[in-house]
Enzyme design. Structure first.
Site, PDB file in Angstrom:
ATOM      1  N   ASN A 257       0.827  -1.012   0.318  1.00 26.27           N
ATOM      2  CA  ASN A 257       0.003   0.213  -0.077  1.00 26.27           C
ATOM      3  C   ASN A 257       0.638   1.203  -0.162  1.00 26.27           C
ATOM      4  O   ASN A 257       0.299   2.504  -0.849  1.00 26.27           O
ATOM      5  CB  ASN A 257      -0.987   0.288   1.600  1.00 26.27           C
ATOM      6  CG  ASN A 257      -2.983  -0.294   0.879  1.00 26.27           C
ATOM      7  OD1 ASN A 257      -2.155  -0.417  -0.083  1.00 26.27           O
ATOM      8  ND2 ASN A 257      -3.088  -1.404   2.445  1.00 26.27           N
ATOM      9  N   GLU A 293      -7.113  -7.367   5.158  1.00 29.15           N
ATOM     10  CA  GLU A 293      -6.097  -7.889   3.611  1.00 29.15           C
ATOM     11  C   GLU A 293      -6.060  -9.640   4.680  1.00 29.15           C
ATOM     12  O   GLU A 293      -5.196 -10.146   4.023  1.00 29.15           O
ATOM     13  CB  GLU A 293      -4.409  -7.765   3.842  1.00 29.15           C
ATOM     14  CG  GLU A 293      -3.598  -7.403   5.679  1.00 29.15           C
ATOM     15  CD  GLU A 293      -4.415  -6.515   6.301  1.00 29.15           C
ATOM     16  OE1 GLU A 293      -2.680  -6.416   7.292  1.00 29.15           O
ATOM     17  OE2 GLU A 293      -5.067  -5.460   6.322  1.00 29.15           O
TER      18      GLU A 293
END
Length: 377
Positions: A257, A293
């Protein structure tokens, strides 16, 4: 599915029609001979023509029994009310033959009113509803015969499926009630009130899907996972069948990210979710987004060897993912760590204990180097 307001409206409709028909009992001489009548012209010339069975004094009927003059104010009022009410309404006799139906009712049955009059209404019901209502009327008629009086009858509201005359199916809500005021000098009649549930069902299913689906990945969400886990746990315990659970965590996802941005991070999660959906071994298995996640896979009636095979397939396919289609470098790769736990013959006392065991196995997989699979002992 109906709200309380809708059910109140339904009951009010039945009450209004019943009160109107109560007035017929004041005219006993007007209820003698059952005749099939076609009302082509009503008091209001703009009213839609319908077919119905009515009962009149012999002096007002032709000797051939085909036509009678509609000169009874109560009959005309009832007919006008049924036509005007914004619900689908039909009237049947004690053997289930349709005697009167308004335009909305005919529309739901999928045929003109003149085709429906004289037909047995249960012929338009899908099984098992057809058998249920036929048995109900048999029970009602037997009770009435034994007691030598009309037995009160109310049934519903109940969801049914109609086999329409055009061979399509329609989901509807039906309420049936006896009209005791018609009993003076003739057999009782029953009024059925229906509502088309097609749009309600579609909206309900859409909302239910949204409530159980993770918006980003399209997989089941945490709420759906909790429900499915409890259901599959109960089946596993009751039928002594194995139940396996795989918890999956994306390795170093924060770095991904930070390096490529959250938009690409979301696209990465979507790619992983597609892999999980593709590797499910059966329709009974479920892949869900557990949070952030983390993902989870439920494998009902699967042994540890099957669970390990599925986990290895997940690992291989995720390692092969590419991201050039979203503009990332060709060398960009991703991996996952997985923990597996299996319930066999009472190994775990609760579904929560099963999740904890899989989570512990996941922790060991991550602590020993990531991109690994660990099986709970």
């Amino acid at each position: 599915m109906f709200t309380n307001d809708k059910l109140t409206e339904l009951n009010d409709t039945i009450s209004r029609v019943t009160k109107l028909t109560d007035s017929l009992s004041k005219y006993p001489n007007a209820v003698k001979i059952p005749l099939r009548v076609e009302a082509e012209t009503l008091a209001d010339s703009s009213s839609t023509a319908v077919m119905f069975d009515a009962t009149f004094d012999a002096t007002s009927a032709n000797q051939n029994g085909k036509m009678a003059v509609v000169d009874n104010l109560q009959i005309r009022t009832l007919l006008n009310v049924i036509n005007a009410i914004s619900e689908a309404i039909f009237v049947i006799n004690s053997v289930g033959v349709i005697e009167m139906i308004n335009p909305l009712g005919a529309k739901l049955f999928g045929a003109p009113a003149e085709m429906l009059i004289g037909q047995t209404w249960t012929d338009y019901l899908q099984s098992p509803f057809k058998d249920e209502y036929q048995s109900l009327f048999d029970l009602w008629n037997n009770a009435s015969d034994q007691s030598n009086k009309v037995t009160q009858f109310n049934h519903g509201p109940k969801e049914i499926i109609i086999n329409r005359a055009d061979s399509t199916l329609l989901e509807a809500d039906l309420s049936l009630s006896c009209l005791p005021s018609i009993q003076i000098g003739s057999e009782p009649l029953f009024i059925g009130i229906m509502h088309n549930l097609t749009s309600h069902k579609a909206e309900y299913n859409k909302l239910r899907h949204l409530a159980h689906t993770d918006k980003l990945t399209g997989l089941a969400n945490r709420h759906a996972f909790d429900d499915a886990l409890q259901t599959n746990w109960n089946d596993s315990i009751n039928h002594d069948q194995p139940l396996c659970l795989i918890i999956i965590d994306v390795d170093y996802f924060k770095i991904f990210n930070d390096q490529f941005g959250h938009v690409n991070g979301d696209k990465c999660l979507q790619k992983i979710a597609q892999v999980l959906a593709d590797v499910l071994p059966s329709n009974n298995a479920m892949a869900a987004r557990y949070g952030g996640e983390e993902f989870v896979v439920i494998l009902p009636n699967s042994n540890p060897l099957t669970a390990e095979y599925i986990a290895k397939n997940i690992q291989r396919r995720i390692n092969q993912l590419t991201f050039t289609d979203i503009g990332l470098p060709a060398q960009t790769k991703i991996s996952v760590s997985q923990g597996i736990a299996c319930e066999r013959s009472g190994q775990y006392r609760t579904p929560t204990a099963l999740v904890c065991a899989a989570d512990t196995a996941l922790y060991r997989a991550k602590s020993t180097g990531r991109n690994r699979i660990n099986m709970s002992s």
